[in-house]
Scaffold this motif. Structure first.
Motif, short mmCIF file in Angstrom:
data_model
loop_
_atom_site.label_atom_id
_atom_site.label_comp_id
_atom_site.label_asym_id
_atom_site.label_seq_id
_atom_site.Cartn_x
_atom_site.Cartn_y
_atom_site.Cartn_z
N HIS A 1 16.86 -24.48 -9.54
CA HIS A 1 15.55 -23.91 -9.83
C HIS A 1 15.11 -22.97 -8.73
CE1 HIS A 1 14.62 -25.76 -13.53
NE2 HIS A 1 14.51 -27.00 -13.09
N TYR A 2 15.30 -23.40 -7.52
CA TYR A 2 14.87 -22.56 -6.39
C TYR A 2 15.68 -21.26 -6.36
CZ TYR A 2 11.70 -25.79 -4.07
OH TYR A 2 10.63 -26.57 -3.76
N LEU A 3 16.98 -21.40 -6.52
CA LEU A 3 17.81 -20.19 -6.45
C LEU A 3 17.48 -19.22 -7.58
CD1 LEU A 3 21.23 -21.71 -5.38
CD2 LEU A 3 19.61 -20.43 -4.01
N ARG A 4 17.27 -19.78 -8.76
CA ARG A 4 16.92 -18.91 -9.88
C ARG A 4 15.62 -18.17 -9.61
NH1 ARG A 4 17.64 -22.60 -15.22
NH2 ARG A 4 19.89 -22.47 -15.45
N THR A 5 14.66 -18.91 -9.05
CA THR A 5 13.38 -18.26 -8.78
C THR A 5 13.55 -17.13 -7.78
OG1 THR A 5 12.46 -20.45 -9.05
CG2 THR A 5 10.99 -18.76 -8.25
N ILE A 6 14.32 -17.37 -6.75
CA ILE A 6 14.52 -16.33 -5.75
C ILE A 6 15.20 -15.12 -6.39
CG2 ILE A 6 15.69 -15.73 -3.61
CD1 ILE A 6 15.35 -18.58 -2.70
N TYR B 1 8.15 -21.98 -9.85
CA TYR B 1 6.89 -21.25 -9.68
C TYR B 1 5.71 -22.18 -9.47
CZ TYR B 1 9.27 -16.98 -10.85
OH TYR B 1 10.11 -15.91 -10.83
N GLY B 2 5.82 -23.41 -9.95
CA GLY B 2 4.70 -24.32 -9.76
C GLY B 2 4.53 -24.75 -8.31
N LYS B 3 5.55 -24.50 -7.49
CA LYS B 3 5.52 -25.03 -6.13
C LYS B 3 5.10 -24.00 -5.10
CE LYS B 3 9.09 -28.41 -7.10
NZ LYS B 3 9.64 -27.89 -8.36
N GLU C 1 4.65 -7.16 -3.36
CA GLU C 1 4.16 -7.95 -2.23
C GLU C 1 4.08 -9.43 -2.60
OE1 GLU C 1 3.57 -7.52 0.90
OE2 GLU C 1 2.73 -9.55 1.07
N GLN C 2 3.60 -9.73 -3.81
CA GLN C 2 3.51 -11.13 -4.23
C GLN C 2 4.90 -11.75 -4.37
OE1 GLN C 2 0.79 -12.74 -4.12
NE2 GLN C 2 -0.34 -10.86 -3.67
N SER C 3 5.84 -10.96 -4.87
CA SER C 3 7.20 -11.47 -5.00
C SER C 3 7.77 -11.80 -3.64
CB SER C 3 8.09 -10.44 -5.69
OG SER C 3 7.66 -10.24 -7.00
N LEU C 4 7.47 -10.95 -2.67
CA LEU C 4 7.94 -11.24 -1.31
C LEU C 4 7.36 -12.55 -0.82
CD1 LEU C 4 7.70 -7.69 0.31
CD2 LEU C 4 9.77 -8.93 -0.27
N ARG C 5 6.08 -12.75 -1.15
CA ARG C 5 5.45 -14.01 -0.73
C ARG C 5 6.17 -15.20 -1.33
NH1 ARG C 5 -0.76 -14.38 -1.96
NH2 ARG C 5 -0.54 -16.56 -1.35
N ILE C 6 6.50 -15.10 -2.61
CA ILE C 6 7.17 -16.22 -3.27
C ILE C 6 8.51 -16.49 -2.59
CG2 ILE C 6 8.20 -17.00 -5.43
CD1 ILE C 6 6.14 -15.35 -6.91
N ILE C 7 9.27 -15.43 -2.38
CA ILE C 7 10.59 -15.61 -1.79
C ILE C 7 10.47 -16.21 -0.40
CG2 ILE C 7 12.67 -14.40 -1.07
CD1 ILE C 7 12.04 -12.30 -3.16
N GLU C 8 9.50 -15.73 0.34
CA GLU C 8 9.30 -16.21 1.70
C GLU C 8 9.09 -17.72 1.73
OE1 GLU C 8 5.89 -14.41 3.48
OE2 GLU C 8 7.09 -13.84 5.22
N GLN C 9 8.30 -18.20 0.77
CA GLN C 9 8.03 -19.64 0.76
C GLN C 9 9.24 -20.46 0.34
OE1 GLN C 9 4.33 -20.48 -1.44
NE2 GLN C 9 3.80 -18.37 -1.00
N LEU C 10 10.09 -19.86 -0.47
CA LEU C 10 11.20 -20.64 -1.02
C LEU C 10 12.44 -20.62 -0.14
CD1 LEU C 10 11.03 -19.69 -4.79
CD2 LEU C 10 10.28 -21.80 -3.71
N VAL C 11 12.64 -19.50 0.56
CA VAL C 11 13.97 -19.28 1.10
C VAL C 11 14.35 -20.32 2.15
CG1 VAL C 11 13.26 -17.62 2.86
CG2 VAL C 11 15.53 -17.49 1.88
#
Ligand code: SF4
Lengths: 204, 545
Positions: free
Chosen positions: B275-280, B418-420, B445-455
Motif C-alpha cells: 500500500h505504501y509503495l503504491r501510494t508513493i 492515503y488515510g494515514k 506540492e501536496q503530492s510532495l508532502r504525501i511522499i515525504e510522510q511515507l518515504v
C-alpha cells in the motif's frame, strides 16, 4: 566490409546492428557504377540532408510522450540536427509514426504521408506502429503501418526508450547517406483512394 | 445510506442490494426515467447530481445499461441502477441527458458499442467508430470478421459526420428525425485530428462567428483501440497492461484501480508495504503528469522553455521509476495482490533528493511563469466553468476542484495509504483558466508532502500477497474508483466467475473534460481555444479507450 561513406560521427560502425542489410543496399545501388562527379555531389548533398532531417510533429498516443522526451533537454535530438519539428507535412522530411494507428486514423495518416514532399521517410516507432503491438487482437487497430505506407526504419519497444529513438534516427541518417540523391528509389504505389478533400484534414 | 435505501424501497424497489458504500437496484425499462428523475430532482436533500458512469451491457439475454450515480456533496455514496431494454432486436431506453449533461456522451457511447438507442436523445450518432462501421462491437454476438470492416483508405465524409439521428416521443407518438450538427450558413473550421497543439488526435469541428467560437463539435475515435472488448478475452493480470496504456500519464493509478477492484472482489489482504509503495508511486506519477501538463499548457501559450523545464524535472521521476520498476513511462508497478518486486536500495535516497529539488523548481516555475504578467493576462477572465456545470458534466479532478467542488477520492474514500497521511485537498473557487493552471502546481506540492510522510515509514514485510496462479473473480459486478491525475478513474468489472471478465468498462476522466471544453469554449475567442483545452489537460487515448 565497412562502407566508408556512411560513417556517422556519433557512433562506431561496429556498434550498429544490421550492417549487412545496408551493405547489400549499397552494393545494389552501386552495381552499375556511379559517375564520380555526380557521386561526390550526391555525397555532399546527402551529408547535408542526413544532418538536418526535419520531422513532422505527429503522435497519436503513449509513444508520443517518449518522443517529447527525445525532444526535451536530456536526450536532445537537436544534437543531430533533427530538432526542427514541422507542423505541416509539406515541410517535413520524415514522419515518426508514434503510437497506435486505428482504422479511423489510417486515411489521415496516409493523407499526411502523401502531402509530404519527396524524398520522404517514415519511421515506425513502437510495437503498435510496427504490428499493432499490445492491441493486435483489437477490432479497430491497424496491424502495422506498413499496411498503409512504406516504412524505412522500425524502432521496437512499448514505448521505446529515448536511446532507442536516437538509434533509430542514426539508422535513418545512414540510410539517407547511402542513397544516390539524383536517382532516388521509386516510391512504392500506395493503395488507391479516390475522392480527395472530403474530410478531416486539419493542417493542410 | 439508510435513507436512500428506504426511499428506493418506497418507490417500489424492494430488492436493494448493498455492497460497501453502493446500493444496486434493477429497474424496468419504463420506470428508469422516473427513478432517475426522482434521485436527481425530487429528493428532499442531497440530490444525486453526479452521474459517475454509464456502462452499456450485454446481459446475454438482453441489452441494457448500468448507471452509477452519486450526490456531489457526498461522492462516496453510490447508487447503481440496472436497466434492461425489452427487445434485443430494437433495444431502446429512455435518455437521461436532460438530467445530467454528461449522459449525452455516455449514451452515444452505449449506442456505438451496443446499438442501444436512447429515446429523446438529440444526437444519436456513433461516437468513436465511423458511421459506416458494420455491427456493434461490444455485443457478445458481434461478428469480428475483418473482411466486414476493412481498414478504410478514405476519410469519413463530412456530411456523414454531421447527420444526427434522434428518436423523440411527442405526445406519445414516436418521431424519428435526422438533424444536422451545423446549419448551412455556419462557418465551420476543422481543428485536428492532426494538429500540433491538439496533444493527440482529437478532432474538433468549430463553428466561428468572426473570431468568436459559437459551437464546438468534438469528433472522437481517432485512437479508439477497442481496449474494453479486448479485456473480455484477457485474464485479469493481462488486463493490467492495457490499463497502463489508456491514460499513459497516469498509468500507475489506472493500474492501481484495476488491482484494487480485483482485490476487493477476491477479499484479498494486501500487505501494508505494498500500500505504501503504491501510494508513493501514484504520487510520483501525479507529479510527472502535472509537470507535463503544465509544460504543455505553457507551450501552448508560447513558452517553450517551460516545456523543457517541465520535462527536465520529469526525467528525475522517470529515473526513480526505471531503477525500481524497469520501465520509464510505463512503470507497471502494481499487480493483483501487491507490487511485483521490492524497491531498489537507492529508492529512498533518490526520493529524498528529489523532494527538495522539486520544491526549489516549483518556486522557480511560479516565479518565471505564474507571475509573468503576460501569462496572467492571458489566463485571467477566460474559460469560466461553474461548479454546477462541472458537476452536471461529471468533470472531476483538478479541473473541477478549481471550481470549488470537493471531490478528491483520496480524501473522500481513502484507499491504499492515503488515510494515514496529512495533506490538503487543493480547492479554488473562481473556476477560471488561471485557477486550473495554478491548482496543478499546488497539487504537486501536496503530492510532495504525501511522499515525504511515507518515504521514511515504509513498513517492512512482504511486498505482495500470495495469489492463485489463475485468478478468478467471484460472480458479480464490481466497481472501483481512484483519483488519477485528471480526475476519477473508474473501473467496472462484471464477472461470471471465469478467469476472464464478462465486461470491463473504464470511466475515463478525460472524456468528460471534452464536454467541459465544449462548455467553456463557447463564446470564447478562437485564439484561446487551445489554451482552454490545455487547461483541462485531457489525454486523448483515455477518451477513446
Ligand atoms: S507501442 Fe506501446 S507505448 Fe507505444 S503507442 Fe503502442 S501501446 Fe503505447
Amino acid at each position: 566490409m565497412e562502407v566508408k561513406s556512411i560513417r556517422i560521427p556519433n557512433m562506431k560502425y561496429e556498434d550498429f546492428n544490421d550492417n549487412e542489410y545496408l551493405e547489400e543496399y549499397v552494393t545494389e545501388l552501386r552495381k552499375n557504377g556511379v559517375n564520380i562527379f555526380v557521386g561526390k555531389l550526391s555525397d555532399v548533398i546527402n551529408w547535408g540532408r542526413s544532418n538536418s532531417v526535419w520531422p513532422l510533429t505527429f503522435a497519436t498516443s503513449c509513444c508520443g510522450i517518449e518522443f517529447m522526451c527525445v525532444g526535451a533537454a536530456r536526450t536532445d535530438f537537436a544534437r543531430f540536427g533533427w530538432e526542427v519539428t514541422r507542423n505541416s507535412p509539406r515541410q517535413a522530411d520524415v514522419i515518426f509514426v508514434c503510437g497506435t494507428i486505428v482504422h479511423k486514423m489510417a486515411p489521415v495518416l496516409k493523407r499526411l504521408y502523401e502531402q509530404m514532399a519527396e524524398p520522404r521517410y517514415v519511421m515506425a516507432i513502437g510495437n503498435c506502429a510496427i504490428c499493432g503491438g499490445p492491441f493486435k487482437n483489437s477490432y479497430h487497430v491497424v496491424k502495422g503501418v506498413d499496411e498503409i505506407i512504406p516504412v524505412d526504419v522500425f524502432v521496437p519497444g512499448c514505448p521505446p526508450r529515448p536511446d532507442a529513438f536516437l538509434y533509430g534516427m542514426m539508422q535513418m541518417a545512414r540510410k539517407i547517406k547511402v542513397q544516390n540523391f539524383f536517382k532516388l528509389p521509386q516510391q512504392p504505389q500506395l493503395p488507391h483512394s479516390s475522392t480527395p478533400n472530403t474530410a478531416a484534414d486539419g493542417n493542410s | 445510506m439508510e435513507t436512500v435505501k428506504k426511499e428506493l424501497q418506497s418507490l417500489g424497489f424492494t430488492d436493494v442490494k448493498q455492497a460497501d458504500n453502493r446500493l444496486t437496484v434493477t429497474v424496468p425499462q419504463d420506470k428508469l426515467y422516473g427513478v432517475a428523475r426522482y434521485l436527481r430532482r425530487e429528493r428532499p436533500e442531497q440530490p444525486f447530481d453526479f452521474l459517475i458512469d454509464l456502462v452499456g451491457m450485454d446481459f446475454g439475454d438482453a441489452l441494457g445499461a448500468i448507471y452509477h450515480l452519486s450526490p456531489s456533496q457526498n461522492p462516496s455514496l453510490v447508487v447503481t441502477l440496472e436497466a434492461r431494454a425489452d427487445s434485443r432486436e430494437q433495444p431502446e431506453l429512455f435518455s437521461v441527458c436532460d438530467l445530467w449533461d454528461v449522459a449525452q456522451v455516455y449514451e452515444r457511447e452505449a449506442y456505438d458499442f451496443f446499438g442501444i438507442r436512447f429515446i429523446n436523445h438529440p444526437d444519436m450518432r456513433r461516437i468513436f467508430l465511423r458511421s459506416d462501421w458494420n455491427g456493434f462491437p461490444l455485443r457478445k454476438d458481434y461478428n469480428a470478421d475483418p473482411a466486414l470492416n476493412p481498414v478504410p483508405l478514405e476519410n469519413e465524409h463530412i456530411p456523414d459526420m454531421e447527420r444526427m439521428p434522434s428518436i423523440t416521443l411527442k405526445m406519445g407518438e414516436r418521431v424519428e428525425e435526422v438533424r444536422q450538427a451545423f446549419d448551412k450558413d455556419e462557418y465551420v473550421v476543422n481543428f485536428g485530428p492532426q494538429h500540433p497543439a491538439m496533444h493527440g488526435v482529437l478532432h474538433l469541428r468549430v463553428s466561428l462567428d468572426g473570431e468568436v467560437v459559437k459551437k464546438v463539435d468534438p469528433v472522437f475515435g481517432y485512437i479508439h483501440r477497442g481496449i474494453e472488448k479486448m479485456c473480455e478475452s484477457y485474464t485479469y493480470p493481462q488486463i493490467l497492461h492495457l490499463t497502463d496504456r489508456l491514460d499513459y500519464l497516469s498509468g500507475t493509478m489506472n493500474r492501481h484501480a484495476v488491482c484494487l477492484c480485483c482485490e476487493n472482489a477476491l477479499a484479498l489482504e494486501v500487505p501494508e508495504r505494498a500500500h505504501y509503495l503504491r501510494t508513493i508511486f501514484d504520487e510520483l506519477t501525479r507529479i510527472a503528469s502535472h509537470l507535463l501538463g503544465w509544460g504543455c499548457m505553457c507551450m501552448d501559450m508560447g513558452s517553450i522553455t517551460a516545456f523543457v523545464y517541465g520535462m527536465r524535472d520529469r526525467e528525475k521521476i522517470m529515473d526513480i521509476f526505471e531503477e525500481t520498476a524497469g520501465g520509464r513511462l510505463m512503470a507497471s508497478y502494481s499487480v493483483i495482490g501487491g507490487v511485483p518486486c521490492d524497491v531498489h536500495p537507492n529508492f529512498q535516497k533518490r526520493i529524498k533528493e528529489f523532494i527538495p529539488y522539486m520544491r526549489k523548481m516549483l518556486k522557480e516555475h511560479h516565479l518565471l511563469f505564474t507571475n509573468n504578467p503576460i501569462a496572467r493576462g492571458r489566463m485571467k477572465d477566460v474559460g469560466y466553468l461553474s461548479q454546477e456545470k462541472a458537476i452536471s458534466l461529471g468533470a472531476t479532478g483538478p479541473s473541477s476542484r478549481a471550481s470549488g467542488w470537493h471531490n478528491d477520492l483520496r480524501k473522500i474514500a481513502p484507499y491504499a495509504a492515503y488515510g494515514k497521511v496529512n495533506f490538503d485537498e487543493v480547492l479554488r473557487t473562481e473556476g477560471l483558466t488561471f485557477d486550473r493552471y495554478v491548482i496543478r502546481l499546488d497539487e504537486i506540492e501536496q503530492s510532495l508532502r504525501i511522499i515525504e510522510q511515507l518515504v521514511d515509514n515504509i513498513p517492512e514485510g512482504a511486498h505482495a500477497a500470495k495469489t492463485k496462479a489463475i485468478i478468478r473473480l467471484p460472480e458479480g459486478e464490481f466497481f472501483q474508483r481512484v483519483e488519477n491525475a485528471r480526475g476519477q478513474f473508474g473501473v467496472h468489472i462484471s464477472s461470471k466467475g471465469d478467469k476472464t471478465p464478462y465486461r470491463v468498462k473504464f470511466r475515463s476522466p478525460s472524456l468528460v473534460l471534452v464536454g467541459a471544453l465544449k462548455a467553456i469554449a463557447t463564446e470564447a475567442k478562437v485564439a484561446d481555444l487551445i489554451m482552454l483545452g490545455a487547461s483541462l489537460d485531457y489525454v486523448i487515448p483515455c477518451i477513446d479507450r
